[in-house]
Motif scaffolding. Structure first.
Motif, PDB file in Angstrom:
ATOM      1  N   GLN A  58      -7.356  10.338   7.124  1.00  0.00           N
ATOM      2  CA  GLN A  58      -6.845   9.100   7.742  1.00  0.00           C
ATOM      3  C   GLN A  58      -6.545   9.943   9.523  1.00  0.00           C
ATOM      4  OE1 GLN A  58      -3.069   8.352   6.098  1.00  0.00           O
ATOM      5  NE2 GLN A  58      -2.560   6.361   7.341  1.00  0.00           N
ATOM      6  N   GLU A 107      -4.723   3.288  11.215  1.00  0.00           N
ATOM      7  CA  GLU A 107      -3.229   2.807  11.001  1.00  0.00           C
ATOM      8  C   GLU A 107      -2.807   3.512   9.276  1.00  0.00           C
ATOM      9  OE1 GLU A 107      -1.480   1.134  12.932  1.00  0.00           O
ATOM     10  OE2 GLU A 107      -2.498   1.524  15.552  1.00  0.00           O
ATOM     11  N   SER A 108      -3.553   2.821   8.396  1.00  0.00           N
ATOM     12  CA  SER A 108      -3.449   2.747   7.249  1.00  0.00           C
ATOM     13  C   SER A 108      -3.783   3.460   6.244  1.00  0.00           C
ATOM     14  CB  SER A 108      -3.352   1.199   6.949  1.00  0.00           C
ATOM     15  OG  SER A 108      -3.240   0.976   5.444  1.00  0.00           O
ATOM     16  N   THR A 127      -4.717   3.430   3.095  1.00  0.00           N
ATOM     17  CA  THR A 127      -5.829   1.882   2.526  1.00  0.00           C
ATOM     18  C   THR A 127      -7.123   1.345   3.194  1.00  0.00           C
ATOM     19  OG1 THR A 127      -5.036   0.109   3.792  1.00  0.00           O
ATOM     20  CG2 THR A 127      -3.873   0.481   1.615  1.00  0.00           C
ATOM     21  N   THR A 128      -7.397   2.397   4.470  1.00  0.00           N
ATOM     22  CA  THR A 128      -8.699   1.750   5.353  1.00  0.00           C
ATOM     23  C   THR A 128      -9.060   2.906   4.819  1.00  0.00           C
ATOM     24  OG1 THR A 128      -7.343   0.820   7.331  1.00  0.00           O
ATOM     25  CG2 THR A 128      -9.609   1.462   7.773  1.00  0.00           C
TER      26      THR A 128
END
Length: 301
Positions: free
Chosen positions: A268, A274-275, A277-278
């Motif tokens: 990440q 930023e998240s 989840t991405t």
């Protein structure tokens, strides 16, 4: 309040108060332009401050009927919500009509990836005897080796390269002008040094472009479209049948890291998401990889 002053004020707000990058401001402006186009098509034309939740839902339906996929609809809704948040903050409206505007459900499509064999084939297809070949090899090595977005590659600066053996990082400016440090491997460093020290020094460099890593023959920074063309041509030369873009190399970078056991938070950080989840989309790819491995190698299969 009419559309022109509302749009101008919104762009100023995005630039000065939210400190968004030019690309992000342009994207928000395009979303607002679509809302204006919709308003102009209506029998009773409304200013932005006269729009209701029902009007905004009608707009999203119109956008969907134009053929926009759910992810694009969601991005537009995000832009519209930001616009009405601005109008509310500036007291142009007393309540936010976009507050209850629903975002369409998005089914995440697993991105195309390349195997390391595919990437090696693309690199091998580059004619490094030509000056552009040395540059293109460095581009490919950096995109795959560091997981860069195409805009991050074209904006990469010499002053943000830290290639000494005890450092080996590059500083990248990502979405929202946010900077991050990304490790860079030996092959990418080697290709970069050949391009910078042996080839780039012989290129005519336009004023203002002296710090840009990747230049065209005229000494200007490369465009995103040009990088797309280079990747497409190399894919064809390599005989790859997949629909390949610069982003495919970024996906491949992340997938190979996750398959190799890299920590998701580290991936990440390197991707500049930023998240978390991405980034988690790559865990789905990893599960497929594990499943195929079990099917192939487990004695009970």
């Amino acid at each position: 309040m009419n559309w022109a002053p509302a749009t101008k004020g919104f762009k100023t707000y995005l630039k000065l108060e939210r400190s968004l990058a030019a690309n992000s401001i342009e994207a928000y402006s395009k979303d607002l332009e679509k809302l204006y186009q919709y308003a102009e098509l209506q029998i009773i034309k409304k200013s932005p401050t006269e729009f209701s939740l029902s009007d905004l839902r009608g707009f999203i339906t119109w956008v969907a009927e134009l053929g926009m996929i759910p992810s694009s609809q969601s991005r537009i809704i995000s832009g519209i919500k930001a616009f009405y948040k601005y109008l509310l903050m500036e007291d142009y409206i007393s309540s936010d009509p976009s507050e209850l505007l629903e975002t369409p459900k998005i089914t995440r499509k697993l991105p195309d990836t390349l195997s390391i064999h595919d990437i090696n084939k693309m690199i091998a297809a580059i004619d490094v005897s030509k000056p552009e070949g040395a540059r293109n090899k460095a581009m490919l090595e950096v995109m795959y080796g560091c997981g860069l977005r195409v805009s991050e590659l074209t904006e990469l600066k010499l002053s943000n390269l830290y290639l000494d053996p005890d450092v080996e990082f590059i500083k990248v400016t990502g979405k929202g002008s946010k900077e991050r440090l990304v490790p860079i491997g030996n092959e990418a460093i080697k290709a970069l040094k050949i391009w910078i020290e042996l080839i780039r020094v012989h290129f005519p460099i336009k004023k203002g472009e002296e710090d840009m890593v990747f230049l065209n023959r005229r000494g200007s920074r490369l465009s995103r479209v040009y990088v797309f063309m280079v990747i497409k041509q190399l894919a064809e030369l390599s005989g790859l049948q997949k629909n390949i873009s610069p982003h495919t190399l970024r996906h491949s970078f992340a997938t190979h890291l996750v398959e190799g056991g890299a920590d998701l938070r580290a991936v990440q950080e390197m991707l500049g998401h930023e998240s978390i989840t991405t980034t988690e989309i790559y865990t789905h790819l990893d599960r497929e990889y594990l499943k195929s491995t079990i099917i192939e190698f487990h004695p009970r299969n």
